[in-house]
Design an enzyme around this catalytic site. Structure first.
Site, PDB file in Angstrom:
ATOM      1  N   HIS A 185      78.558 111.887  18.419  1.00 42.89           N
ATOM      2  CA  HIS A 185      78.232 111.531  17.032  1.00 42.89           C
ATOM      3  C   HIS A 185      76.931 110.742  17.037  1.00 42.89           C
ATOM      4  O   HIS A 185      76.845 109.671  17.633  1.00 42.89           O
ATOM      5  CB  HIS A 185      79.378 110.682  16.459  1.00 42.89           C
ATOM      6  CG  HIS A 185      79.081 110.079  15.116  1.00 42.89           C
ATOM      7  ND1 HIS A 185      79.599 108.855  14.728  1.00 42.89           N
ATOM      8  CD2 HIS A 185      78.346 110.520  14.070  1.00 42.89           C
ATOM      9  CE1 HIS A 185      79.195 108.583  13.495  1.00 42.89           C
ATOM     10  NE2 HIS A 185      78.416 109.576  13.078  1.00 42.89           N
ATOM     11  N   HIS A 332      84.300 113.410   6.785  1.00 44.23           N
ATOM     12  CA  HIS A 332      83.520 113.391   8.022  1.00 44.23           C
ATOM     13  C   HIS A 332      84.196 112.554   9.092  1.00 44.23           C
ATOM     14  O   HIS A 332      83.648 112.373  10.183  1.00 44.23           O
ATOM     15  CB  HIS A 332      82.102 112.894   7.755  1.00 44.23           C
ATOM     16  CG  HIS A 332      81.961 111.400   7.643  1.00 44.23           C
ATOM     17  ND1 HIS A 332      82.784 110.623   6.862  1.00 44.23           N
ATOM     18  CD2 HIS A 332      81.058 110.542   8.217  1.00 44.23           C
ATOM     19  CE1 HIS A 332      82.401 109.347   6.953  1.00 44.23           C
ATOM     20  NE2 HIS A 332      81.361 109.280   7.764  1.00 44.23           N
TER      21      HIS A 332
END
Length: 403
Positions: A185, A332
């Site tokens: 990420h 998300h």
């Protein structure tokens, strides 16, 4: 707002569009932010809000905002193009060593984290040159950007293939079939932050008024037809492309470490690289619009996506269902339920160790703000978006590197 099952509706008025929220777990402050957004004349049809919703700077995290002839820079934010990358390896869980500390250390030595960057430029010139040419067109028009990043030209290039800090991470995970995954990420690093801050400030300075009253200065916009709109769209698309390349380069470096440390493996076809802070041009409810996803991912029918939990919980590989009411989007991640400052005050090192048991990761005060219980329950978040995505794989972290 009236609650109906897991959908919160803000009734459309003369001065606003509906807000459809796929959870009942939402702060009052976030509701007010959404009401402010809904008043903007250029918002098209409705705003969709994902089940990991929480208060954000400028716009609410977890919001999907379709706009006609305008874009709000603060809704995209400063971590332009932040998102996820995941690849599945041909390895099985039993092929991993019992102790993953050596692998974690090796990856940390290869991929700079936090404020660190590569000592030299590591990416190929075939990747770097096209980005450099496009960036020069942007900085030629907006020279103020050059003053916002120390050693501008070298820094953005040396930060390609670096993790950054905060909630950015690199993980090894195991799925329900005992297959090994690499997941990371990250976003557009320092240069993306500079672009975001620069254009957010410019939007507030210009105070464009084509679409009337703006209830919050953070919602200042650029309208189609203005030079600033074209310049911002060019810059934000560059930032998104940079973020994509940043994740690709990191994944390349991580895989090179694993190839040295683990038995021979190959990468499978299930590889995903998706943004969750970005703007794209799409067609919804009869109009071509600019869709800003702030803490949300695209979930068109059949589209693969990644929804990570905290470093002590599960993560999911999902397939979109193309839900039009959600503007073909989903969450998300789990979403914060506690601010970073509150998490640091509320928890201690014993809590951190207990909540990350079985995960090879840092267990010191420097990552206390990322303690798993500072986040919402990922299972509850997933239950609230069962109409938006189907779960393809369920992943459990066994190693996590935080910035």
């Amino acid at each position: 707002m009236n609650v109906q099952q897991n959908l919160v509706l803000n009734k459309s008025t003369q001065h606003g569009v509906p807000v459809k929220v796929f959870t009942k777990d939402i702060e009052q402050e976030a509701i007010q932010q959404l009401r402010n957004l809904a008043q903007l004349e250029f918002v098209h049809h409705h705003i969709a809000v994902m089940p990991d919703v929480h208060v954000g700077k400028g716009a609410t995290v977890g919001s999907v905002i379709p706009t006609k002839d305008a874009i709000i820079p603060a809704a995209v934010g400063v971590d332009i193009g932040c998102g996820m990358n995941a690849v599945r390896l041909s390895l099985k869980a039993h092929q991993l060593p019992d102790n993953l500390a050596k692998i974690r250390t090796a990856i940390e030595a290869k991929v700079p984290v936090g404020f660190n960057q590569h000592q030299a430029i590591t990416v190929k010139m075939t990747t770097l040159d096209p980005l450099a040419k496009r960036l020069k067109r942007i900085t030629d028009k907006h020279k103020g950007l050059l003053k916002m990043l120390r050693n501008f030209e070298r820094t953005w290039a040396k930060q390609l293939g670096t993790l950054g800090g905060g909630n950015h991470f690199i993980e090894l995970c195991i799925d329900e079939n005992q297959d090994v995954w690499v997941m990371l990420h990250s976003g557009s690093r320092g240069i993306g932050n500079c672009i975001g801050e620069y254009f957010i400030t410019l939007a507030k300075k210009e105070q464009q008024s084509r679409f009337g009253h703006v209830p919050d200065r953070d919602l200042a916009y650029f309208a189609v037809g203005s030079n600033s709109f074209d310049d911002y769209l060019e810059a934000v698309q560059w930032g998104q492309d940079y973020a994509l390349e940043n994740r690709r380069e990191m994944m390349r470096l991580i895989v090179s470490v694993l190839q040295r440390e683990l038995p021979h493996f190959t990468l499978t076809r299930e590889a995903i690289n998706c943004h969750h802070n970005y703007v794209s041009q799409e067609h919804h409810y009869g109009e071509d619009v600019y869709v800003t996803r702030k803490g949300a991912i695209s979930a068109f029918e059949g589209e693969l996506g990644i929804i990570p939990g905290s470093m002590g919980a599960k993560s999911y590989i999902v397939k979109g269902k193309g839900n039009s009411e959600a503007l073909c989007s989903c969450s998300h991640g789990a979403g914060r339920r506690m601010s970073r400052g509150k998490a640091i005050r509320h928890f201690n090192l014993d809590d951190l160790r207990a909540q990350t048991a079985g995960v090879e990761c840092r267990k010191d005060k420097g990552v206390m703000d990322e303690i798993p219980e500072a986040y919402k329950d990922i299972d509850a978040v997933m239950a609230n978006q069962s109409a938006l995505v189907e779960v393809v794989h369920t992943l459990k972290q066994v190693m996590c590197i935080k910035g």
